[in-house]
Scaffold this active site. Structure first.
Site, PDB file in Angstrom:
ATOM      1  N   GLY A   1       0.835  -1.202   0.000  1.00 38.15           N
ATOM      2  CA  GLY A   1       0.000   0.000   0.000  1.00 38.15           C
ATOM      3  C   GLY A   1       0.864   1.244   0.000  1.00 38.15           C
ATOM      4  O   GLY A   1       1.819   1.336   0.781  1.00 38.15           O
TER       5      GLY A   1
ATOM      6  N   GLY B   1      -0.351   4.597   0.123  1.00 37.06           N
ATOM      7  CA  GLY B   1      -0.952   5.842   0.603  1.00 37.06           C
ATOM      8  C   GLY B   1       0.050   6.509   1.536  1.00 37.06           C
ATOM      9  O   GLY B   1       1.199   6.048   1.654  1.00 37.06           O
ATOM     10  N   ALA B   2      -0.397   7.567   2.213  1.00 39.25           N
ATOM     11  CA  ALA B   2       0.526   8.328   3.067  1.00 39.25           C
ATOM     12  C   ALA B   2       1.229   7.433   4.091  1.00 39.25           C
ATOM     13  O   ALA B   2       2.446   7.506   4.264  1.00 39.25           O
ATOM     14  CB  ALA B   2      -0.234   9.442   3.770  1.00 39.25           C
ATOM     15  N   ILE B   3       0.465   6.551   4.752  1.00 31.81           N
ATOM     16  CA  ILE B   3       1.066   5.730   5.816  1.00 31.81           C
ATOM     17  C   ILE B   3       2.133   4.800   5.234  1.00 31.81           C
ATOM     18  O   ILE B   3       3.249   4.713   5.741  1.00 31.81           O
ATOM     19  CB  ILE B   3      -0.021   4.920   6.571  1.00 31.81           C
TER      20      ILE B   3
ATOM     21  N   VAL C   1       3.934   5.009   2.405  1.00 31.69           N
ATOM     22  CA  VAL C   1       5.166   5.630   1.891  1.00 31.69           C
ATOM     23  C   VAL C   1       5.969   6.297   3.005  1.00 31.69           C
ATOM     24  O   VAL C   1       7.201   6.347   2.921  1.00 31.69           O
ATOM     25  CB  VAL C   1       4.905   6.625   0.724  1.00 31.69           C
ATOM     26  N   GLU C   2       5.291   6.763   4.047  1.00 30.43           N
ATOM     27  CA  GLU C   2       6.061   7.353   5.152  1.00 30.43           C
ATOM     28  C   GLU C   2       6.919   6.277   5.821  1.00 30.43           C
ATOM     29  O   GLU C   2       8.099   6.496   6.110  1.00 30.43           O
ATOM     30  CB  GLU C   2       5.131   8.034   6.164  1.00 30.43           C
TER      31      GLU C   2
ATOM     32  N   ALA D   1      -0.302  -1.723   4.872  1.00 32.05           N
ATOM     33  CA  ALA D   1      -0.775  -0.325   4.979  1.00 32.05           C
ATOM     34  C   ALA D   1      -1.848  -0.124   3.915  1.00 32.05           C
ATOM     35  O   ALA D   1      -1.723   0.713   3.023  1.00 32.05           O
ATOM     36  CB  ALA D   1       0.395   0.632   4.784  1.00 32.05           C
TER      37      ALA D   1
ATOM     38  N   HIS E   1      11.837  36.551  -0.237  1.00 37.77           N
ATOM     39  CA  HIS E   1      12.936  35.900  -0.937  1.00 37.77           C
ATOM     40  C   HIS E   1      14.122  35.766   0.005  1.00 37.77           C
ATOM     41  O   HIS E   1      14.412  36.696   0.740  1.00 37.77           O
ATOM     42  CB  HIS E   1      13.351  36.749  -2.139  1.00 37.77           C
TER      43      HIS E   1
HETATM   44  C1  LIG Z   1       0.437   5.889  10.991  1.00 42.66           C
HETATM   45  C2  LIG Z   1      -0.556   7.009  10.817  1.00 42.66           C
HETATM   46  C3  LIG Z   1      -0.111   8.268  10.480  1.00 42.66           C
HETATM   47  C4  LIG Z   1      -1.033   9.306  10.333  1.00 42.66           C
HETATM   48  N1  LIG Z   1      -0.581  10.545   9.992  1.00 42.66           N
HETATM   49  C5  LIG Z   1      -1.455  11.560   9.848  1.00 42.66           C
HETATM   50  C6  LIG Z   1      -1.001  12.859   9.531  1.00 42.66           C
HETATM   51  O1  LIG Z   1       0.190  13.100   9.394  1.00 42.66           O
HETATM   52  N2  LIG Z   1      -1.929  13.841   9.396  1.00 42.66           N
HETATM   53  C7  LIG Z   1      -3.265  13.598   9.548  1.00 42.66           C
HETATM   54  O2  LIG Z   1      -4.070  14.527   9.402  1.00 42.66           O
HETATM   55  N3  LIG Z   1      -3.716  12.366   9.848  1.00 42.66           N
HETATM   56  C8  LIG Z   1      -2.849  11.345  10.003  1.00 42.66           C
HETATM   57  N4  LIG Z   1      -3.310  10.110  10.328  1.00 42.66           N
HETATM   58  C9  LIG Z   1      -4.768   9.922  10.483  1.00 42.66           C
HETATM   59  C10 LIG Z   1      -5.229  10.413  11.857  1.00 42.66           C
HETATM   60  O3  LIG Z   1      -4.480   9.803  12.863  1.00 42.66           O
HETATM   61  C11 LIG Z   1      -6.701  10.107  12.020  1.00 42.66           C
HETATM   62  O4  LIG Z   1      -7.433  10.624  10.945  1.00 42.66           O
HETATM   63  C12 LIG Z   1      -7.232  10.708  13.314  1.00 42.66           C
HETATM   64  O5  LIG Z   1      -6.551  10.208  14.428  1.00 42.66           O
HETATM   65  C13 LIG Z   1      -8.727  10.450  13.443  1.00 42.66           C
HETATM   66  O6  LIG Z   1      -9.178  11.026  14.617  1.00 42.66           O
HETATM   67  P1  LIG Z   1     -10.440  10.492  15.389  1.00 42.66           P
HETATM   68  O7  LIG Z   1     -10.609  11.407  16.559  1.00 42.66           O
HETATM   69  O8  LIG Z   1     -11.560  10.304  14.460  1.00 42.66           O
HETATM   70  O9  LIG Z   1     -10.059   9.042  15.890  1.00 42.66           O
HETATM   71  P2  LIG Z   1      -8.827   8.413  16.649  1.00 42.66           P
HETATM   72  O10 LIG Z   1      -7.651   9.269  16.629  1.00 42.66           O
HETATM   73  O11 LIG Z   1      -8.700   7.036  16.125  1.00 42.66           O
HETATM   74  O12 LIG Z   1      -9.316   8.355  18.163  1.00 42.66           O
HETATM   75  C14 LIG Z   1     -10.355   7.547  18.572  1.00 42.66           C
HETATM   76  C15 LIG Z   1     -10.211   7.306  20.060  1.00 42.66           C
HETATM   77  O13 LIG Z   1     -11.376   6.671  20.522  1.00 42.66           O
HETATM   78  C16 LIG Z   1     -11.029   5.682  21.466  1.00 42.66           C
HETATM   79  N5  LIG Z   1     -12.116   4.708  21.515  1.00 42.66           N
HETATM   80  C17 LIG Z   1     -12.560   3.926  20.486  1.00 42.66           C
HETATM   81  N6  LIG Z   1     -13.610   3.191  20.875  1.00 42.66           N
HETATM   82  C18 LIG Z   1     -13.830   3.512  22.165  1.00 42.66           C
HETATM   83  C19 LIG Z   1     -14.784   3.097  23.124  1.00 42.66           C
HETATM   84  N7  LIG Z   1     -15.739   2.219  22.825  1.00 42.66           N
HETATM   85  N8  LIG Z   1     -14.700   3.617  24.371  1.00 42.66           N
HETATM   86  C20 LIG Z   1     -13.757   4.510  24.687  1.00 42.66           C
HETATM   87  N9  LIG Z   1     -12.836   4.955  23.820  1.00 42.66           N
HETATM   88  C21 LIG Z   1     -12.889   4.468  22.583  1.00 42.66           C
HETATM   89  C22 LIG Z   1      -9.733   5.117  20.934  1.00 42.66           C
HETATM   90  O14 LIG Z   1      -9.002   4.482  21.959  1.00 42.66           O
HETATM   91  C23 LIG Z   1      -9.061   6.390  20.413  1.00 42.66           C
HETATM   92  O15 LIG Z   1      -8.279   6.974  21.416  1.00 42.66           O
HETATM   93  C24 LIG Z   1      -2.411   9.060  10.516  1.00 42.66           C
HETATM   94  C25 LIG Z   1      -2.856   7.790  10.866  1.00 42.66           C
HETATM   95  C26 LIG Z   1      -1.943   6.778  11.036  1.00 42.66           C
HETATM   96  C27 LIG Z   1      -2.440   5.419  11.413  1.00 42.66           C
END
Ligand SMILES: Cc1cc2nc3c(=O)[nH]c(=O)nc-3n(C[C@H](O)[C@H](O)[C@H](O)COP(=O)(O)OP(=O)(O)OC[C@H]3O[C@@H](n4cnc5c(N)ncnc54)[C@H](O)[C@@H]3O)c2cc1C
Length: 458
Positions: free
Chosen positions: A174, A176-178, A180-181, A262, A437
């Protein structure tokens, strides 16, 4: 039973930002979290990966010190310390969210939350109620049947950023961003990396010019790139992993210590009570309207669990929009056509709006401009001349349809295009806004100038 105005389920960049904004608006707010505050982004996503990539960049500078007239002998890395640093940065950020919760008088309820009818939520047997419940449970690494993760030889992103030992070789599936990073990080650390992408281009969502330049840079860095290819099966019975890869030319078997899958994400929708409440889910996402209301009054959803780009800044913006609407403020719906996407490999990629292909398909007549960093004094001085800025305008009304960048530090430059597009700026205004510049940002002005036949430095 404790009663709140708003309870947010999940404390990622969707959940914790929503809770802060809710509290600012005067709502009695609680956030429920089963793991660490900050969610994937702070603990297992955006932040720890950027810490790893910084180590890769510093190491790269050390290895190429001579290019800058510096002598350095025996530059080496300590893989476990690189990982340790990244984990430390993540922990620090999570503690920062803890501080923010306290500062904003938000109750943090630790445990697994499950929504119930009647605007209630059960957290490990204890019941809470609220006028509004916002689901922000995020997502996890998606598993494909042909890429079953065992956490050791076939891993997801969590393991990839916390391995004890650096693998000698890795197949990344895969691009995507993850994907290739990590491919860039491990390659920079000295792991032999092969990246396998099903579609014809790496970073397939980007403008084709960007994808092509990116592929050239990856190959130049020594990464083996296999596009239009798919991993059909894995054999983990031996010391490492054997991967059967279907390519355009036939089947090939690759061998590596580790396979990193990924291939996307899967929403955390299981066992959180959606069925009991009757909330509609379609294609792995909770269905919401422009204000993130689900089909059941009083229940909302934001972030990775709803349709739209799975990005931290999107999750945060959705949460803010959601609670401002609940408050009754005059709120604008999010413009999903103006969301920047960034990839922090080397070179970096940043883009917003339509690709050239999408703009053509939408029937626009285009003015396209491009400025390569080879013609930028700052890029030359910095020793990072790879890449370009590409801008796309509608020829008729001058609307800025898209902006695509590849090169060093471009992720910090894309906000100019986002703001310009938000303010419905024309190319003329960008041209007349004097850029400092020497900076990489001059390339935006020059690319716009190129689109209008006024480029100076080409
Ligand atoms: C490796 C990687 C790199 C990334 N890099 C970037 C980047 O550079 N820039 C960017 O914009 N995005 C990036 N992302 C994407 C970004 O992390 C997500 O889009 C973002 O975290 C989504 O936020 P969220 O609040 O929807 O969910 P999440 O961050 O997933 O948070 C959800 C939270 O809910 C909690 N939870 C789930 N179910 C329950 C439950 N039933 N009870 C209590 N708690 C619960 C989880 O434990 C978690 O802490 C990356 C993702 C990954 C995997």
């Amino acid at each position: 039973m404790s009663k709140y105005d708003i309870i947010v389920l999940g404390s990622g960049p969707g959940g914790y930002v929503t809770a802060i904004r809710a509290s600012q608006l005067g709502f009695k707010t609680a956030v429920v979290e089963k793991e660490s505050l900050g969610g994937v982004c702070l603990n297992w996503g955006c932040i720890p990966t950027k810490a790893l990539l910084k180590s890769a960049q510093v190491f790269d500078y050390l290895k190429h010190a001579e290019d800058y007239g510096l002598t350095l002998k025996d530059a080496d890395k300590d893989f476990s310390k690189v990982i340790q640093r990244s984990r430390g940065v993540a922990d620090g950020m999570s503690k920062g969210v803890q501080f923010l919760m306290k500062k904003n008088k938000i109750d943090v309820i630790e445990g697994f939350g499950k929504i119930k009818p009647g605007k209630k939520i059960d957290v490990d047997g204890k019941e809470y109620s609220a006028d509004h419940i916002i689901i922000a449970t995020g997502a996890r690494s998606r598993e494909l049947p042909s890429l079953k993760q065992d956490g050791k030889k076939v891993i997801g992103y969590r393991e990839a950023m916390s391995l004890d030992k650096q693998p000698k070789s890795m197949i990344v599936v895969g691009s995507g961003a993850i994907g290739v990073e990590f491919a860039h990080f491990y390659n920079a650390m000295g792991t032999e990396v092969t990246i396998v992408e099903f579609l014809p281009n790496l970073v397939p969502l980007e403008d084709e010019d960007v994808s092509k330049q990116f592929e050239r840079s990856f190959k130049k860095a020594g990464i083996k790139v296999m596009t239009s290819s798919s991993v059909e099966s894995l054999d983990t019975s031996g010391k490492g992993v054997k991967a059967k890869v279907k390519t355009k030319k036939g089947e090939e078997t690759l061998e590596a210590d580790i396979v990193l899958s990924a291939v996307g994400i899967k929403s955390n929708l299981e066992n959180i009570g959606l069925e009991d409440v009757g909330i509609v889910v379609d294609k792995d996402k909770i269905m919401v309207n422009d204000w993130y209301q689900t089909n059941i009054p009083g229940y909302y959803a934001i972030g990775d669990v709803v349709p739209g780009p799975a990005l931290a800044h999107v999750a945060s913006a959705e949460g803010i929009t959601c609670v401002e609407k609940i408050k009754g403020l005059h709120v604008e719906a999010i413009d999903y056509g103006n969301i920047p996407g960034c990839t922090y490999a080397s070179p970096e990629i940043a883009s917003v709006g339509m690709t050239e292909k999408q703009a053509k398909e939408a029937g626009y007549e285009l003015k396209v401009g491009k400025f390569p960093f080879t013609a930028s004094g700052k890029a030359k001085a910095a020793g990072t001349p790879d890449g370009f800025v590409k801008v796309i305008f509608d020829a008729k009304y001058g609307e800025w349809l898209g902006c695509h960048m590849i090169g060093a530090g471009v992720t910090d430059m894309i906000a100019e295009a986002v703001l310009g597009r938000k303010l419905e700026t024309t190319g003329h205004e960008v041209l007349k806004a004097i850029h400092p510049h020497p900076t990489m940002s001059e390339a935006v002005m020059e690319a716009v100038a190129d689109a209008y036949g006024e480029v100076i430095h080409l």
